[in-house]
Motif scaffolding. Structure first.
Motif, PDB file in Angstrom:
ATOM      1  N   LYS A  31      -1.658 -28.472   2.602  1.00  0.00           N
ATOM      2  CA  LYS A  31      -2.223 -29.261   1.925  1.00  0.00           C
ATOM      3  C   LYS A  31      -1.342 -29.808   0.284  1.00  0.00           C
ATOM      4  O   LYS A  31      -1.253 -31.174   0.131  1.00  0.00           O
ATOM      5  CB  LYS A  31      -3.823 -28.716   1.416  1.00  0.00           C
ATOM      6  CG  LYS A  31      -4.340 -29.416   0.086  1.00  0.00           C
ATOM      7  CD  LYS A  31      -5.519 -30.423   0.778  1.00  0.00           C
ATOM      8  CE  LYS A  31      -6.177 -30.984  -1.142  1.00  0.00           C
ATOM      9  NZ  LYS A  31      -7.347 -31.375  -0.518  1.00  0.00           N
ATOM     10  N   ALA A  32      -0.482 -29.179   0.194  1.00  0.00           N
ATOM     11  CA  ALA A  32       0.003 -29.427  -1.009  1.00  0.00           C
ATOM     12  C   ALA A  32       1.408 -28.208  -1.119  1.00  0.00           C
ATOM     13  O   ALA A  32       1.736 -27.590   0.481  1.00  0.00           O
ATOM     14  CB  ALA A  32      -0.125 -29.128  -2.392  1.00  0.00           C
ATOM     15  N   THR A  34       5.308 -26.314  -2.733  1.00  0.00           N
ATOM     16  CA  THR A  34       5.961 -27.715  -4.333  1.00  0.00           C
ATOM     17  C   THR A  34       7.385 -27.915  -3.955  1.00  0.00           C
ATOM     18  O   THR A  34       7.451 -28.396  -5.176  1.00  0.00           O
ATOM     19  CB  THR A  34       6.688 -25.618  -4.634  1.00  0.00           C
ATOM     20  OG1 THR A  34       6.892 -24.893  -3.722  1.00  0.00           O
ATOM     21  CG2 THR A  34       4.864 -24.989  -5.167  1.00  0.00           C
ATOM     22  N   SER A 223      -5.979 -23.841  -0.382  1.00  0.00           N
ATOM     23  CA  SER A 223      -5.944 -25.086  -1.514  1.00  0.00           C
ATOM     24  C   SER A 223      -6.176 -24.416  -3.524  1.00  0.00           C
ATOM     25  O   SER A 223      -5.607 -24.896  -4.657  1.00  0.00           O
ATOM     26  CB  SER A 223      -6.477 -26.295  -1.498  1.00  0.00           C
ATOM     27  OG  SER A 223      -8.088 -26.428  -1.056  1.00  0.00           O
ATOM     28  N   TRP A 226      -3.652 -23.173  -5.172  1.00  0.00           N
ATOM     29  CA  TRP A 226      -2.835 -23.468  -6.596  1.00  0.00           C
ATOM     30  C   TRP A 226      -1.741 -23.459  -7.806  1.00  0.00           C
ATOM     31  O   TRP A 226      -0.939 -22.715  -7.965  1.00  0.00           O
ATOM     32  CB  TRP A 226      -2.628 -25.244  -6.130  1.00  0.00           C
ATOM     33  CG  TRP A 226      -1.818 -25.972  -6.771  1.00  0.00           C
ATOM     34  CD1 TRP A 226      -1.515 -27.122  -7.740  1.00  0.00           C
ATOM     35  CD2 TRP A 226      -0.500 -25.971  -6.341  1.00  0.00           C
ATOM     36  NE1 TRP A 226      -0.113 -26.964  -7.858  1.00  0.00           N
ATOM     37  CE2 TRP A 226       0.330 -26.703  -6.794  1.00  0.00           C
ATOM     38  CE3 TRP A 226       0.110 -25.894  -4.936  1.00  0.00           C
ATOM     39  CZ2 TRP A 226       2.123 -27.248  -6.667  1.00  0.00           C
ATOM     40  CZ3 TRP A 226       0.898 -26.865  -4.193  1.00  0.00           C
ATOM     41  CH2 TRP A 226       1.970 -27.490  -5.138  1.00  0.00           C
TER      42      TRP A 226
END
Length: 454
Positions: A31-32, A34, A223, A226
């Motif tokens: 999803k994401a 850093t 998610s 985060w």
């Protein structure tokens, strides 16, 4: 020198964060992140094995299917050579995470959290150990056993004054107020308590502790985590000057977009007592056609190329539900092990007329959990004509109806068709001296239990 070469070779054979991230990305599980480049982590293989962790708060005595996405992401890093750490929040479970919630969590007492911690730890050890032995692996290495730890081990000995002075001083309220989980709650009628407001401090400091004491460079989470994860990365950079990395995965949702979880009331548990292996298998067997492909990517270790082939074959004959069968089989194997898969497949066969030989009373109870149950005294079962038993169990209105069904091949006992209207129930028909299963017609099952003697 030999040790250094060994770790470099391990990296060359497909170890490291690049391998794990590539696997997550091609499965749609990323999803994401850093930072895309985590080569600093992979360089650690020259000195030892870097770690990656995911945290799980003990709000119940088991994890559920919604948590399985994070567990699988952790397993992909584990299979890529990193040391997997599963942190069970014996301390943070007493605080409460506000992420994804519009109201305060109901506080749990210390004894409940401790019991929940033990239950969740058992699930994590089983599932992540199972991932070590999956036949489909990116390289031919042996992965490291998961380490399950409890953050109460370091928080439990810290005083309130030490917390405020040594931990609280590292955070700025202005930054904390900008976290999405906090802003959402501040905008709600109930607001947010200081207890839950401080949760991000605890989670961030957990990451710092693991970075300093366990060589942990990466945190994985859903998610909705985060903000908490990036707070940990920022804290590590501020305190040590070193880098740390965060990875989030999508939240698992139903076909209607509803999040899986306890609060939604649709939790499918990973503990076999709360949700049996058979129920887990049936749950995934009933997956809709529009979600089965994603779930195969998210919740199994099957190569993506193989999943595409499964999807292609499924599109040609969707009524066969082959994709769902593969999904149910693989998830059950990961969660409960290969022997459970054998049992649940046999159980499914039973529902379609297969033999019950070798199944235990517990297996039968799980299979026919939703079937009508009746209890009868032993003297009304043993030596009783099957025709009379059918009447007593209320599966037939009369013995004449039972005789007619037997003559038509329409009654079976424990999966074996009754061939004679004179047949009697024998002691060997009673499964584990507890019960038997009477089927009338094609799919009408009744579970008959021996009533305990008074």
């Amino acid at each position: 020198m030999a040790s250094t070469c060994r770790f470099i070779c391990r990296q060359c054979r497909g170890f490291g964060t690049a391998t794990a991230l590539r696997s997550l990305r091609e499965r749609g599980l990323l999803k994401a992140v850093t930072a895309e480049d985590m080569s600093e982590v992979d360089n650690q293989f020259k000195q030892g094995v870097p770690a990656v962790y995911a945290g799980f708060d003990p709000t119940a005595n088991s994890l559920h299917v919604g948590n399985l996405v994070t567990i699988m992401a952790l397993a992909h890093f584990q299979r890529a050579g990193l040391q997997a750490i599963a942190l069970v929040g014996g301390a943070t479970g007493l605080v409460g995470d506000p992420s994804g919630r519009f109201s305060e969590r109901k506080p749990l007492d210390a004894s409940t959290v401790a019991a929940n911690t033990d239950g969740i730890a058992a699930v994590l050890r089983r599932v992540l150990d199972a991932s070590r032995y999956e036949p489909v692996v990116p390289t031919s290495h042996q992965t490291l056993p998961v380490e399950v730890i409890n953050n109460l081990d370091w928080w439990g000995t810290m005083s309130a004054i030490d917390f405020v002075r040594t931990v609280g001083s590292q955070f700025r309220v202005s930054s904390m107020l900008h976290k999405e989980s906090v802003k959402t709650r501040l905008d709600s009628p109930e607001g947010i308590s200081f207890t839950e407001f401080s949760y991000q401090i605890f989670q961030a400091h957990d990451f710092l502790h693991l970075r300093q004491h366990r060589n942990c460079f990466v945190q994985v989470g859903g998610s909705d985590q985060w903000g908490n994860i990036t707070a940990g990365c920022d804290l590590i950079r501020k305190v040590t000057g070193a880098h740390a990395y965060g990875v989030t995965v999508p939240l698992l949702t139903t076909s209607s977009g509803e999040k899986f979880g306890k609060s939604a009331g649709n939790a499918i548990w990973l503990d076999g007592v709360r949700t049996s292996a058979y129920q887990l298998y049936q749950f995934f067997l009933n997956t809709t056609d529009d979600t089965v492909g994603n779930l195969l990517r998210f919740l199994t270790f099957l190569p993506v190329s193989q999943i595409r082939q499964i999807e292609l074959e499924h599109s040609k004959d969707p009524e066969l539900r082959n994709a769902q069968r593969v999904l149910a089989t693989e998830v059950t194997r990961i969660v409960h092990g290969p022997s459970a898969v054998t049992r649940v497949i046999r159980a499914s066969d039973v529902l379609f007329g297969g033999s019950m030989e070798g199944l235990s009373a517990q297996d039968i109870l799980e299979i026919f959990n939703d079937a009508p149950h009746v209890s009868l005294p032993a003297d009304r079962i043993l030596g009783c004509p099957v025709t009379q038993l059918a009447v007593d169990a209320k599966t037939c209105k009369s013995k004449n109806e039972a005789r007619r069904l037997i003559q038509q091949g329409g009654i079976s006992l424990n999966g074996t068709r009754i061939g004679s209207i004179e047949q009697l129930v024998q002691p060997t028909d009673i499964i584990d001296n507890q019960l038997l299963v009477l089927r009338t017609g094609k799919k009408s099952f009744t579970l008959i239990r021996l009533q305990a003697s008074s």
